[in-house]
Design a protein around this motif. Structure first.
Motif, short mmCIF file in Angstrom:
data_model
loop_
_atom_site.label_atom_id
_atom_site.label_comp_id
_atom_site.label_asym_id
_atom_site.label_seq_id
_atom_site.Cartn_x
_atom_site.Cartn_y
_atom_site.Cartn_z
N TYR A 174 0.80 -1.27 0.15
CA TYR A 174 0.11 0.00 0.02
C TYR A 174 0.86 1.15 -0.14
O TYR A 174 1.92 1.20 0.75
N ARG A 175 0.55 2.08 -0.92
CA ARG A 175 1.40 3.29 -1.12
C ARG A 175 1.62 4.03 0.12
O ARG A 175 0.75 4.30 0.95
N LYS A 192 -9.33 -4.32 1.03
CA LYS A 192 -7.89 -4.91 0.98
C LYS A 192 -7.73 -5.19 2.83
O LYS A 192 -8.45 -4.76 3.45
N HIS A 193 -6.85 -6.38 2.91
CA HIS A 193 -6.68 -7.15 4.28
C HIS A 193 -6.21 -6.04 5.42
O HIS A 193 -6.86 -5.96 6.38
C1 LIG Z 1 3.41 -1.45 -7.01
C2 LIG Z 1 1.94 -1.42 -6.07
C3 LIG Z 1 1.42 -0.74 -5.44
C4 LIG Z 1 0.15 -1.05 -4.77
N1 LIG Z 1 -0.42 0.08 -4.06
C5 LIG Z 1 -1.51 -0.21 -3.47
C6 LIG Z 1 -2.14 0.97 -2.55
O1 LIG Z 1 -1.47 2.09 -2.55
N2 LIG Z 1 -3.31 0.67 -2.06
C7 LIG Z 1 -3.96 -0.34 -2.20
O2 LIG Z 1 -4.76 -0.66 -1.31
N3 LIG Z 1 -3.48 -1.13 -2.96
C8 LIG Z 1 -2.23 -1.32 -3.56
N4 LIG Z 1 -1.70 -2.11 -4.29
C9 LIG Z 1 -2.41 -3.53 -4.73
C10 LIG Z 1 -2.28 -4.34 -3.53
O3 LIG Z 1 -0.90 -4.68 -2.91
C11 LIG Z 1 -2.88 -5.76 -3.65
O4 LIG Z 1 -4.38 -5.54 -3.91
C12 LIG Z 1 -2.80 -6.63 -2.51
O5 LIG Z 1 -3.50 -7.92 -3.07
C13 LIG Z 1 -3.04 -6.21 -1.37
O6 LIG Z 1 -2.80 -7.03 -0.32
P1 LIG Z 1 -3.93 -7.67 0.63
O7 LIG Z 1 -4.63 -8.62 -0.39
O8 LIG Z 1 -3.36 -8.67 1.60
O9 LIG Z 1 -4.63 -6.65 1.20
C14 LIG Z 1 -0.70 -2.12 -4.99
C15 LIG Z 1 0.08 -3.19 -5.78
C16 LIG Z 1 1.25 -3.04 -6.30
C17 LIG Z 1 1.74 -3.88 -7.28
#
Ligand SMILES: Cc1cc2nc3c(=O)[nH]c(=O)nc-3n(C[C@H](O)[C@H](O)[C@H](O)COP(=O)(O)O)c2cc1C
Length: 485
Positions: A174-175, A192-193
């Motif tokens: 997450y950024r 998201k988790h």
């Molecule tokens: C480079 C990159 C940056 C990302 N930035 C964000 C972000 O800022 N916020 C967000 O909610 N998901 C972001 N994502 C997507 C999540 O990392 C992705 O949906 C992931 O499955 C989240 O983990 P979780 O399923 O455990 O919540 C990003 C993915 C990538 C590859």
């Protein structure tokens, strides 16, 4: 599966630094000296990746103006299939792109998760900073895109949160925007988790502790950015490696932190504390993300190795340095769901890089019964791995390579009738990064059945394909080896 033609080269590595050594030996590391943290690093990565068709290097920047030599940034970790395969511990070479998804999917099914192992010390403790000395800008944190208003320390990052009810640790990419040396953002989308965890703490009026890793084994970054079920990415990483990850306890949070990671930021986010966050150039290729009040993180401790490497993945207009990573990770999860729902004869799943992520998913099946194709479409679009922000889901026959966009397009142009071969899904899970998201943050999406109509297939009334047969191909390769080397 890696074909007989492709050598089943497999390599292992230890930690980010071991990974970099291996990548350099594979000839896939570019070292750049003197690029500025202010937009130059992001733009160089964009320019080296946009037309690279999966051949872009990883880029290690050093000697950033105003920063000591050795304080590096790393971009484009996972912009080649070979580096993704290395990271996942899979054979390095593949004839068809979908074969790495098949391998990854199979590996995920067969492996047993392994929780991390706590150790007392590790290189991440080489520098422990707290109190007044805290300053996240001691690292050359980039402003990645020309219209970004701030520097972002967390892009190729892992945000660690703990479920307050169940106690498991999630890692999500997450950024993270920098407000000042002691305050950073953390933008977590609904569903998201990490967001579910935060919502639970805030609903009780409690602060949430958090660790942001900003330089770690690329495997952790890949898993953090993958739509995985509610299992700690640490345990999955241990399972994929076949040995547990060594972790230390964070001094402020008590959370597990990889003992060999480059940079870990500990902090807490407090209900009611919010600041305008964004804008930031986003993964759909637009500055589509409005600036909004979002919770932020008060930094309590910084841990880092000597000569730290800050990992970055800002994303750009596709195809960008994360297109393959997101595509492969999501495709493996879609394949898992298709299997779990009992859909037979799935031969390939591919999320096309220009999509990006799961915006254009192709599923390749061997049709077995009427309705098989439609069933595959609906599962792929609705399962957790494919549900977030999808747009196009296409199903094709066994003779169409799902990873070959030309072949998929040909099927869409010749085996598809717009009158009967389309289903629409409304009010699905959307992303506000989508310039066309609907009020309430929904989106609509399209399912395309580009398979030969099943009754024509059964009766043999669909015309034969104009192609060179396998026999003739092989005879000609033998007869004219110089033409087909
Ligand atoms: C480079 C990159 C940056 C990302 N930035 C964000 C972000 O800022 N916020 C967000 O909610 N998901 C972001 N994502 C997507 C999540 O990392 C992705 O949906 C992931 O499955 C989240 O983990 P979780 O399923 O455990 O919540 C990003 C993915 C990538 C590859």
């Amino acid at each position: 599966m890696a074909s007989a033609g492709a050598a089943a080269r497999r390599q292992t590595y230890k930690g980010l630094r071991g990974w970099l050594d291996t990548v350099e030996k594979l000839g896939e590391l570019e070292r750049v000296s003197g690029a500025h943290w202010d937009v130059e690093m992001g733009a160089i990565t964009h320019m080296l990746t946009e037309k690279s068709r999966g051949q872009a290097p990883a880029i290690l920047f050093d000697d950033a103006p105003g920063y000591p030599r050795g304080f590096r940034t790393l971009y484009g970790q996972l912009s080649s299939i070979k580096r993704i395969a290395l990271t996942l511990g899979l054979p390095l070479d593949y004839d068809r792109k979908v074969d790495i998804v098949r391998r990854y999917h199979a590996r995920m099914q067969e492996m047993k998760t392994l929780p991390p192992r706590y150790v007392n010390d590790g290189p991440v403790f080489e520098n422990v900073i707290d109190g007044d000395a805290i300053d996240v800008l001691k690292f050359p944190v980039p402003r990645h895109h020309e219209a970004d208003k701030a520097r972002f320390i967390g892009t190729a990052c892992c945000v660690i949160t703990k479920d307050p009810d169940l106690g498991w640790y999630n890692l999500g990419a997450y950024r993270s925007q920098v407000y000042d040396g002691k305050t950073v953002g953390c933008q977590i989308t609904e569903g998201k988790h990490g967001r579910i965890h935060r919502d639970k703490y805030f609903a009780r009026g409690e602060p949430m502790k958090v660790v942001i890793l900003c330089g770690q084994d690329p495997l952790l970054f890949m898993l953090s950015s993958s739509p995985l079920p509610e299992v700690s990415e640490y345990d999955i990483a241990g399972g994929l490696r076949g040995e547990p990850l060594d972790v230390v306890r964070g001094p402020f949070t008590g959370f597990p932190i990889p003992a060999d990671c480059e940079i870990a930021i500990e902090g807490e986010t407090v209900p009611g504390q919010a600041r305008p966050e964004g804008p930031f150039g986003e993964w759909m290729g637009y500055y589509s993300d409005d600036t909004q009040e979002r919770p932020y993180v008060n930094v309590k401790t910084i841990l880092h190795r000597n000569d730290p490497i800050l990992t970055c993945a800002p994303q750009h207009k596709p195809v960008d340095e994360t297109g393959l990573l997101k595509g492969i990770a999501g495709a493996a999860q879609i394949w898992r769901a298709l299997d779990a729902c009992g859909i037979p004869d799935v031969l390939g799943v591919w999320n096309h890089e220009a999509g990006p992520a799961t915006r254009f998913t192709a599923i390749q099946i061997r049709q077995r019964y009427p309705g098989h194709a439609r069933q595959a479409l609906h599962v792929a679009c609705a399962c957790q791995g494919g549900a977030y922000a999808g747009k196009w889901t296409v199903v094709v026959d066994d003779d169409i390579d799902a990873g070959d966009l030309d072949a998929v397009l040909w099927a869409m142009c010749t085996r598809f009738d717009p009158n009967v071969d389309v289903d629409l899904v409304q009010k699905a899970w959307a992303s506000k990064r989508d310039p066309l998201y609907l009020p309430g943050n929904f989106n609509n999406r399209i399912l395309v059945d580009a398979c030969i109509p099943y009754d024509m297939k059964l009766k043999g009334t669909f015309p034969p394909v104009v192609d060179v047969s396998a026999n003739l191909r092989s005879r000609l390769r033998t007869k004219f080896p110089k033409l087909f080397h």
